[in-house]
Design an enzyme around this catalytic site. Structure first.
Site, PDB file in Angstrom:
ATOM      1  N   ALA A   1       0.830  -1.206   0.000  1.00  0.00           N
ATOM      2  CA  ALA A   1       0.000   0.000   0.000  1.00  0.00           C
ATOM      3  C   ALA A   1       0.863   1.254   0.000  1.00  0.00           C
ATOM      4  O   ALA A   1       0.643   2.175  -0.797  1.00  0.00           O
ATOM      5  CB  ALA A   1      -0.937  -0.010   1.210  1.00  0.00           C
TER       6      ALA A   1
ATOM      7  N   ALA B   1       3.968 -12.151   2.452  1.00  0.00           N
ATOM      8  CA  ALA B   1       2.783 -12.696   1.782  1.00  0.00           C
ATOM      9  C   ALA B   1       3.197 -13.800   0.816  1.00  0.00           C
ATOM     10  O   ALA B   1       3.991 -13.570  -0.087  1.00  0.00           O
ATOM     11  CB  ALA B   1       2.040 -11.585   1.044  1.00  0.00           C
TER      12      ALA B   1
ATOM     13  N   GLY C   1      -0.498 -14.948  -2.829  1.00  0.00           N
ATOM     14  CA  GLY C   1      -0.545 -14.213  -4.076  1.00  0.00           C
ATOM     15  C   GLY C   1      -1.538 -13.070  -4.051  1.00  0.00           C
ATOM     16  O   GLY C   1      -1.933 -12.587  -2.994  1.00  0.00           O
TER      17      GLY C   1
ATOM     18  N   GLU D   1      -7.409 -20.633  -4.092  1.00  0.00           N
ATOM     19  CA  GLU D   1      -7.302 -20.680  -2.643  1.00  0.00           C
ATOM     20  C   GLU D   1      -8.692 -20.826  -2.030  1.00  0.00           C
ATOM     21  O   GLU D   1      -9.702 -20.810  -2.737  1.00  0.00           O
ATOM     22  CB  GLU D   1      -6.593 -19.427  -2.103  1.00  0.00           C
ATOM     23  CG  GLU D   1      -5.129 -19.360  -2.506  1.00  0.00           C
ATOM     24  CD  GLU D   1      -4.404 -18.188  -1.881  1.00  0.00           C
ATOM     25  OE1 GLU D   1      -5.072 -17.294  -1.328  1.00  0.00           O
ATOM     26  OE2 GLU D   1      -3.169 -18.166  -1.937  1.00  0.00           O
TER      27      GLU D   1
ATOM     28  N   HIS E   1      -5.174 -17.155  10.737  1.00  0.00           N
ATOM     29  CA  HIS E   1      -4.834 -18.078   9.657  1.00  0.00           C
ATOM     30  C   HIS E   1      -4.831 -19.483  10.221  1.00  0.00           C
ATOM     31  O   HIS E   1      -4.251 -19.736  11.283  1.00  0.00           O
ATOM     32  CB  HIS E   1      -3.470 -17.752   9.055  1.00  0.00           C
ATOM     33  CG  HIS E   1      -3.277 -18.345   7.702  1.00  0.00           C
ATOM     34  ND1 HIS E   1      -3.057 -19.697   7.509  1.00  0.00           N
ATOM     35  CD2 HIS E   1      -3.294 -17.793   6.468  1.00  0.00           C
ATOM     36  CE1 HIS E   1      -2.947 -19.940   6.216  1.00  0.00           C
ATOM     37  NE2 HIS E   1      -3.086 -18.793   5.560  1.00  0.00           N
TER      38      HIS E   1
ATOM     39  N   ARG F   1     -11.596 -19.253   5.932  1.00  0.00           N
ATOM     40  CA  ARG F   1     -10.537 -19.390   6.929  1.00  0.00           C
ATOM     41  C   ARG F   1     -11.061 -19.508   8.361  1.00  0.00           C
ATOM     42  O   ARG F   1     -10.502 -20.261   9.163  1.00  0.00           O
ATOM     43  CB  ARG F   1      -9.572 -18.200   6.835  1.00  0.00           C
ATOM     44  CG  ARG F   1      -8.672 -18.277   5.627  1.00  0.00           C
ATOM     45  CD  ARG F   1      -7.750 -17.075   5.557  1.00  0.00           C
ATOM     46  NE  ARG F   1      -6.804 -17.228   4.451  1.00  0.00           N
ATOM     47  CZ  ARG F   1      -5.920 -16.309   4.105  1.00  0.00           C
ATOM     48  NH1 ARG F   1      -5.859 -15.173   4.768  1.00  0.00           N
ATOM     49  NH2 ARG F   1      -5.097 -16.516   3.093  1.00  0.00           N
TER      50      ARG F   1
ATOM     51  N   HIS G   1      -3.593 -13.293  12.017  1.00  0.00           N
ATOM     52  CA  HIS G   1      -3.044 -13.087  10.676  1.00  0.00           C
ATOM     53  C   HIS G   1      -3.399 -11.747  10.048  1.00  0.00           C
ATOM     54  O   HIS G   1      -2.543 -11.086   9.465  1.00  0.00           O
ATOM     55  CB  HIS G   1      -3.525 -14.221   9.770  1.00  0.00           C
ATOM     56  CG  HIS G   1      -2.962 -14.195   8.385  1.00  0.00           C
ATOM     57  ND1 HIS G   1      -1.608 -14.235   8.123  1.00  0.00           N
ATOM     58  CD2 HIS G   1      -3.570 -14.133   7.170  1.00  0.00           C
ATOM     59  CE1 HIS G   1      -1.404 -14.205   6.811  1.00  0.00           C
ATOM     60  NE2 HIS G   1      -2.575 -14.125   6.217  1.00  0.00           N
TER      61      HIS G   1
ATOM     62  N   ARG H   1     -11.969 -11.738   5.484  1.00  0.00           N
ATOM     63  CA  ARG H   1     -11.286 -11.451   4.220  1.00  0.00           C
ATOM     64  C   ARG H   1     -11.168 -12.699   3.355  1.00  0.00           C
ATOM     65  O   ARG H   1     -10.749 -13.753   3.814  1.00  0.00           O
ATOM     66  CB  ARG H   1      -9.889 -10.905   4.515  1.00  0.00           C
ATOM     67  CG  ARG H   1      -9.037 -10.660   3.276  1.00  0.00           C
ATOM     68  CD  ARG H   1      -7.688 -10.098   3.666  1.00  0.00           C
ATOM     69  NE  ARG H   1      -6.873 -11.078   4.369  1.00  0.00           N
ATOM     70  CZ  ARG H   1      -5.901 -11.788   3.804  1.00  0.00           C
ATOM     71  NH1 ARG H   1      -5.647 -11.669   2.515  1.00  0.00           N
ATOM     72  NH2 ARG H   1      -5.187 -12.630   4.519  1.00  0.00           N
TER      73      ARG H   1
END
Length: 541
Positions: A29, A59, A62, A126, A242, A288, A349, A384
């Site tokens: 960012a 990370a 991806g 994912e 996570h 998740r 996470h 997320r």
């Protein structure tokens, strides 16, 4: 009471440095926004460590973007909304899924090399994604490749001045707008950096928890700074754990990417039994929060501190090619990904909540913007979707720069701005002990599974630390702890308010999702101090 500033100051007594844009943070960012802003502005980019120290660097999985002809923005949108559990902003998600591909092309033009197959981007899948849309680099080192490329661009850019080992202490406000930042240099001297815009890109707050995949820098500084300055903080109760971090004696909680499960890895309890079929129809590729809680349930049932991640049925060549970083890291501790089951457990996470922004990344404080994990744009909702975070940073970074380019410089005299709280000269003591105690409190009282009794007990323990705001803070570690305490208070209070289970927020005493009452956001504003507020949760989706 949490004060508006961590330190006493008078701008008349500190040096002034003027620029166009101040960017705090150097992950994707901060780097991307700085490079874009530098096309028409002078930029000062501030980082409390080095240019390569950020969450982005670690990370693995991806960046999610619609590249394949078999995919579409509509599919990406639907997947994101489902994962967000009813709290995503439709407009923000639309911006992400439609503008993400162009952002990827920007990264490529800035020197990022994504993996390819037969001349096309190599795409993987994912958890909770319906299609293959995850671009990766060097197998499982996507973040490092992005940071490498963007750092090279930033260092060679004459319009970007990089301040490493500098700490942004406080946002300075005047007349309802942010006019700059009070910064502490490596030698302890302070300086005021004035700009027509300030962009928070300082990452999340993973260090609130003892077990986290986040680096040491993730202490919630930007969220705390913005809250003190009067910005609205939203949905802090939603912390993503996570499911699979390495859990092995002597090893840090190293992230084992979700992409490993995307390529066929399965979860087994310590008895060797595959168990995800008991919890969700998507098995190991469930959202998740579902996978993380399932792992905890299996750990409790089998009286173990971990479960196993097993990808030994895949070929050795595929594993080494696709996950070279994870393979080599595990090998350091005597674990061979190609032949061993890897012990894993959940770890903190990602911070879904943060500083609330509009679709241009601007907060309720004029000239103050937030981008990346520090922000709450409305993309992630209550949970997320994997690999959406890197996409969010580039999409909203570009939007922020478009808004900044339309701003005029601040012309008025600011030397009269000052603040004094009459703080004690006694320095904070035992910062390391205080930090560890806070982390243990958060794991125990506001972790993966929560209840009213535990949350209130945690809030009481955190409130006992409030006197630190009345002491004279001078060191980076002291500022960090003060920011962590602010974020911990915000998170715990929001978790107490939300009497339901949704996304990453799970209440054992309110185990069901309640859309009739709770399909709305948690908003917190600084008035007379967090512990004295009773802010209604008023922003409906």
């Amino acid at each position: 009471m949490i004060p508006p500033y961590l330190v006493d100051f008078s701008l008349q007594d500190v040096p002034h440095i003027q620029t166009d844009v101040v960017v705090i943070g150097v992950g994707i960012a901060g780097l991307f926004t700085s490079i874009k802003a530098s096309e028409h502005n002078r930029v000062i980019m501030i980082t409390k460590k080095s240019l390569l120290d950020s969450n982005t660097r670690y990370a693995q999985g991806g960046i999610a973007a619609v590249i394949s002809d078999e995919d579409s923005p509509a599919y990406h949108r639907e997947d994101t909304l489902i994962a967000g559990a009813g709290l995503c902003s439709d407009e923000a998600v639309d911006a992400l899924v439609h503008e993400g591909p162009a952002g990827v092309q920007d990264l490529v033009s800035m020197g990022t090399s994504f993996d390819t197959e037969n001349g096309e981007f190599a795409l993987t899948k994912e958890g909770a994604h319906s299609h293959r849309r995850i671009l990766h680099a060097n197998g499982d080192a996507t973040g490092f490749e992005i940071v490498r490329a963007l750092s090279d661009q930033a260092r060679s850019n004459p319009n970007i001045d990089i301040w490493e080992e500098h700490f942004a202490i406080d946002l300075i406000t005047d007349g309802g707008e942010c006019v700059g930042v009070l910064v502490q240099r490596p030698d302890g001297r302070r300086v005021f950096v004035q700009g027509k815009a300030t962009v928070l890109c300082s990452g999340g707050a993973g260090q609130l928890y003892r077990y986290t995949t986040n680096p040491d820098v993730a202490t919630g500084d930007g969220i705390a700074m913005a809250y003190r300055a009067g910005a609205t903080v939203r949905d802090m109760e939603f912390i993503q754990f996570h499911p699979t971090s390495l859990c092995y004696p002597g090893a840090p909680r190293f992230l084992i990417s979700e992409a490993v499960r995307g390529e066929g890895a399965v979860l087994r309890n310590i008895k060797g039994e595959r168990f995800m079929d008991k919890y969700h129809h998507q098995l190991e590729l469930a959202p998740r929060d579902v996978v993380a809680r399932a792992i905890v349930s299996e750990m409790e049932e089998t009286k173990s501190t971990f479960v196993y991640l097993d990808i030994t049925h895949e070929s050795e060549s595929l594993i080494k090619h696709r996950f070279p970083t994870i393979y080599e890291y595990c090998l350091r501790y005597g674990l061979d990904l190609t032949s061993d089951w890897i012990p894993v457990a959940p770890a903190a996470h990602y911070t879904m909540g943060g500083v609330r922004t509009d679709l241009n990344g601007e907060t309720n404080i004029r000239r103050l913007f937030a981008c990346g994990e520090v922000s709450s744009t409305g993309v992630h909702g209550a949970n997320r979707l994997a690999s959406n975070s890197l996409s969010e940073a580039i999409v909203f970074g570009r939007r922020i720069v478009e808004r900044i380019n339309a701003l005029q410089p601040i012309e008025r005299d600011l030397t009269g701005i000052a603040y004094s709280a009459g703080r004690s000269d006694s320095p904070m003591q035992a910062v390391i002990e205080k930090k560890l105690k806070l982390q243990k409190t958060m794991v125990r009282c506001a972790g993966l599974r929560r209840n009213d009794e535990g949350l209130h007990k945690g809030l009481e323990e955190l409130n006992r630390q409030l006197p630190i705001y009345d002491t004279c803070l001078a060191k980076k570690e002291e500022f960090e702890f003060a920011n962590m305490l602010t974020c911990a208070l915000l998170l715990t209070q929001a978790a107490i308010w939300r009497q339901e289970s949704r996304g990453a927020h799970y209440r054992e005493d309110f185990p069901e999702r309640d859309d009739m009452v709770w399909r709305k956001h948690s908003l917190i504003h600084r008035k007379q101090g967090l512990t004295e507020e009773r802010v209604d949760i008023v922003e409906r989706v």
